[in-house]
Enzyme design. Structure first.
Site, PDB file in Angstrom:
ATOM      1  N   GLY A   1      22.423  71.681-153.751  1.00 16.32           N
ATOM      2  CA  GLY A   1      22.338  70.838-152.571  1.00 16.32           C
ATOM      3  C   GLY A   1      22.987  71.517-151.372  1.00 16.32           C
ATOM      4  O   GLY A   1      23.031  72.748-151.266  1.00 16.32           O
ATOM      5  N   SER A   2      23.538  70.706-150.488  1.00 20.52           N
ATOM      6  CA  SER A   2      24.015  71.232-149.205  1.00 20.52           C
ATOM      7  C   SER A   2      25.245  72.117-149.291  1.00 20.52           C
ATOM      8  O   SER A   2      25.618  72.738-148.289  1.00 20.52           O
ATOM      9  CB  SER A   2      24.292  70.068-148.247  1.00 20.52           C
ATOM     10  OG  SER A   2      23.083  69.402-147.934  1.00 20.52           O
ATOM     11  N   VAL A   3      25.902  72.203-150.440  1.00 23.85           N
ATOM     12  CA  VAL A   3      27.032  73.127-150.536  1.00 23.85           C
ATOM     13  C   VAL A   3      26.558  74.579-150.501  1.00 23.85           C
ATOM     14  O   VAL A   3      27.375  75.498-150.371  1.00 23.85           O
ATOM     15  CB  VAL A   3      27.879  72.875-151.811  1.00 23.85           C
ATOM     16  CG1 VAL A   3      28.664  71.582-151.689  1.00 23.85           C
ATOM     17  CG2 VAL A   3      27.025  72.882-153.064  1.00 23.85           C
TER      18      VAL A   3
END
Length: 673
Positions: A415-417
């Site tokens: 995801g956004s990490v």
């Protein structure tokens, strides 16, 4: 002429006599043949070379069979026999008298090490005149001098003590400790024997038949202690009930204990009795049928060091005399494995999950030391050793949260990490200008007809052009999708490879390699756009993610994660992934994510925290509107920078999204700062 003929005849006779003397078999010749047979362990052929007196005194069983059994039992190899030849004078005397003595030396390797001894071979000429040759006067001293006058060869083994597994503070993660060996004394059982046995079987996770089989053994009497099962002394709830039953006794024994239980189950693993299949593959000098062997985790990874080596002693015993040691290999206890793990952090992170599924890796971002590797939910490794019922095993296997799965070795969509890595790659290859704002309109974006109906969505609209810092603060999917399409699939793949994608992490524990896609490329533009913000087919392990973030805290160098205390600290895995200036840009942005962005749940901590959130939509197809979600947070103390935690919590759609991971990481950082 007659005189000449007689002279020639005399000369010819002398020549023939000389040739006859040269061809006569010497004791050297025969003993060399005997030694050849001996070194090849051809004992029957050796027996044929014994004198008639020796054969009368010792049968083939006394010599041949005894040699075979002793050499097999002692595992004799590298057998070498050398002897001292007679001088010419002594050889002439021996030939004349028909008797010779040859000193010899035997060297051989055994299960207990090298055995060396000196002995003498007395040889005699026997047989008719024309067939006379040399034979050996044999006695058991040829096997070992110590048994010449009788005595038995014995062999004892001493099992090594298994090494402990310790954390960075030398607190035990796995150790040998006192446990209860629970058993029964048949003569002391009460009146309701069957009811008591059923209760014992239930408490010990045994079958009633198994207990009866133990009690019915031929060696069991009324006063015999019949061992049933070992259990940890911490299992007081069970032992309190057991000791109330007549005839149940607990003896002190030694067993393997895992103090952290479920909290470190997947990391430490557990041992179990070796299987028949494993026994066939292992060295019989090291493992026996009743030995325990590392089955999972660190117990398995460091089995060779933890196991140690058995001690072996070969001796000769004679009645009324002290045993004589022939060879001895001292027992070598297993080594202690000292890890970089912090047991307190490991336990705190596991407990923070409160039964929810997920994984966390915590490291020191400056030294690379791994402080915790957590997989939740888990199982109790103590139960795996000391008895788990079939119903309990079935429950573990059928649990939808899969507590048997080791999540910290696996990879997941980040995801956004992943966005800080995408940003770092763009900064380094020049496709991202941190100060350049991109005009993005609306909540969704598509790059044209080739995308069909698929669109990238974001969670919030921007007030004007979006630059890198704003995109990271608000976790703008569209910004990173656009940047990835602009830089191209090859550039993003190459950048991710520099961050270690597609290669095994240089780590002591096997961790699944992170991947950019199933094919290894991002030639499909939709897949490329999704990969840039951690969706599509890209996957990372939590440990790799934690290591990747060390790049920003070490002036652009990604630090190699370590697991053992003995490993070099602060070793660089990959150099210069970004410049000092670019690393500073990323650090400022990661702090802004907490102060102004999606990780505000960490803003109220008693000290500054930096990090990045990530929410992963687990859709079966690109067309799905909604699905389950996993929540990520990678966070660290902004100033101290002595711990970095990469946490993922599964199925957070009903738990508040990625904010639940932010809250848990914040609580843990607060606890240990």
């Amino acid at each position: 002429m007659k005189r000449v003929t007689l002279l020639l005849s005399a000369v010819l006779l002398m020549v023939m006599v000389g040739c006859s003397d040269d061809d006569e078999v010497t004791p050297h010749d025969r003993f060399e043949t005997y030694v050849d047979h001996w070194q090849n362990q051809e004992f029957a052929k050796m027996y044929d070379m014994l004198t008639s007196e020796s054969q009368q005194e010792y049968s083939t069983e006394d010599m041949v069979d005894r040699y075979i059994k002793i050499y097999e039992d002692l595992e004799i190899t590298d057998l070498s026999i050398s002897y001292t030849a007679l001088t010419d004078k002594d050889l002439d005397t021996a030939m004349e008298e028909g008797s010779a003595t040859l000193p010899f030396t035997v060297e051989m390797e055994s299960i207990a090490g090298k055995i060396t001894f000196d002995y003498e071979a007395t040889m005699s000429q026997q047989g008719e005149e024309e067939e006379k040759t040399w034979f050996i006067n044999w006695d058991p001293g040829f096997i070992l001098p110590e048994i010449k006058e009788g005595g038995e060869i014995g062999l004892t083994t001493t099992d090594p003590t298994r090494g402990n597994i310790l954390d960075r503070n030398h607190m035990p993660l796995a150790l040998n400790d006192n446990v209860w060996e629970i058993g029964l004394v048949p003569g002391e059982l009460g009146e309701n024997v069957e009811a008591d046995i059923e209760k014992i079987a239930s408490l010990l996770n045994m079958s009633v038949d198994a207990i009866h089989n133990q009690l019915d053994a031929s060696w069991v009497g009324d006063d015999t202690f019949v061992p049933l099962r070992k259990i940890p002394k911490t299992s007081t709830e069970i032992t309190d009930q057991l000791f109330e039953i007549d005839g149940v006794i607990g003896n002190n024994a030694t067993g393997r204990i895992y103090p952290l239980g479920e909290a470190a189950a997947h990391l430490v693993g557990y041992i179990r009795q070796i299987t028949a299949e494993q026994l066939e593959e292992k060295d019989p000098n090291v493992y026996g049928p009743n030995d325990m062997i590392g089955n999972t985790g660190l117990e398995r990874a460091y089995e060779e060091q933890l196991k140690g080596e058995k001690g072996v002693k070969i001796y000769v015993s004679k009645e009324g005399e002290e045993d004589i040691t022939i060879a001895e290999k001292e027992v070598k206890n297993g080594e202690n494995i000292i890890t970089t793990i912090d047991a307190n952090i490991q336990e705190a992170i596991f407990n923070s999950y409160e039964g929810e599924a997920g994984t966390t890796s915590a490291i020191d971002p400056k030294t690379g030391e791994t402080l915790a590797l957590v997989s939740s939910p888990a199982y109790d490794p103590n139960a795996m050793i000391y008895g788990i019922s079939q119903s309990e095993w079935d429950e573990l296997q059928n649990d939808p949260k899969n507590p048997l799965l080791n999540r910290f070795t696996a990879t997941f969509a980040p995801g956004s990490v992943i966005k800080p890595l995408t940003a770092a790659i763009g900064l380094q290859n020049g496709t991202i200008d941190p100060d350049e704002g991109i005009e993005i309109n609306g909540m969704s974006w598509s790059n044209g007809e080739n995308w069909g109906e698929y669109e990238v969505r974001r969670v919030s609209e921007s007030d004007g052009p979006v630059d890198l810092k704003d995109a990271l603060e608000r976790s703008d999917n569209i910004y990173f999708a656009m940047q990835a399409v602009n830089m191209g699939g090859d550039s993003l793949v190459n950048g991710l490879k520099q961050f270690g994608f597609g290669e095994n992490i240089p780590f002591e524990y096997p961790i699944e390699a992170s991947t950019v896609s199933r094919s290894g490329d991002l030639n499909d533009e939709v897949l490329l756009a999704n990969a840039a913000y951690g969706q599509g087919e890209i996957e990372m392990s939590s440990l790799h993610l934690a290591a990747a973030y060390t790049t920003f805290l070490n002036n652009g160098n990604m630090i190699k994660p370590t697991l053992l205390e003995s490993e070099e600290k602060g070793a660089v895995w990959v150099e210069s992934l970004v410049s000092d200036e670019q690393a500073t840009i990323m650090l400022d942005a990661l702090r802004s994510v907490v102060t102004n962005g999606t990780a505000r749940a960490a803003k109220e901590a008693s000290f500054p925290i930096s990090g990045k959130t990530g929410t992963v939509e687990l859709k079966l197809t690109l067309d799905e509107e909604e699905g389950a979600t996993n929540g990520w947070f990678v966070g660290y103390p902004t100033e101290d920078q002595d711990i970095l935690i990469a946490m993922m919590v599964e199925q957070v759609q009903e738990l508040g999204g990625s904010s639940i991971a932010v809250e848990k990481v914040t609580d843990i950082l607060e606890q240990f700062q």
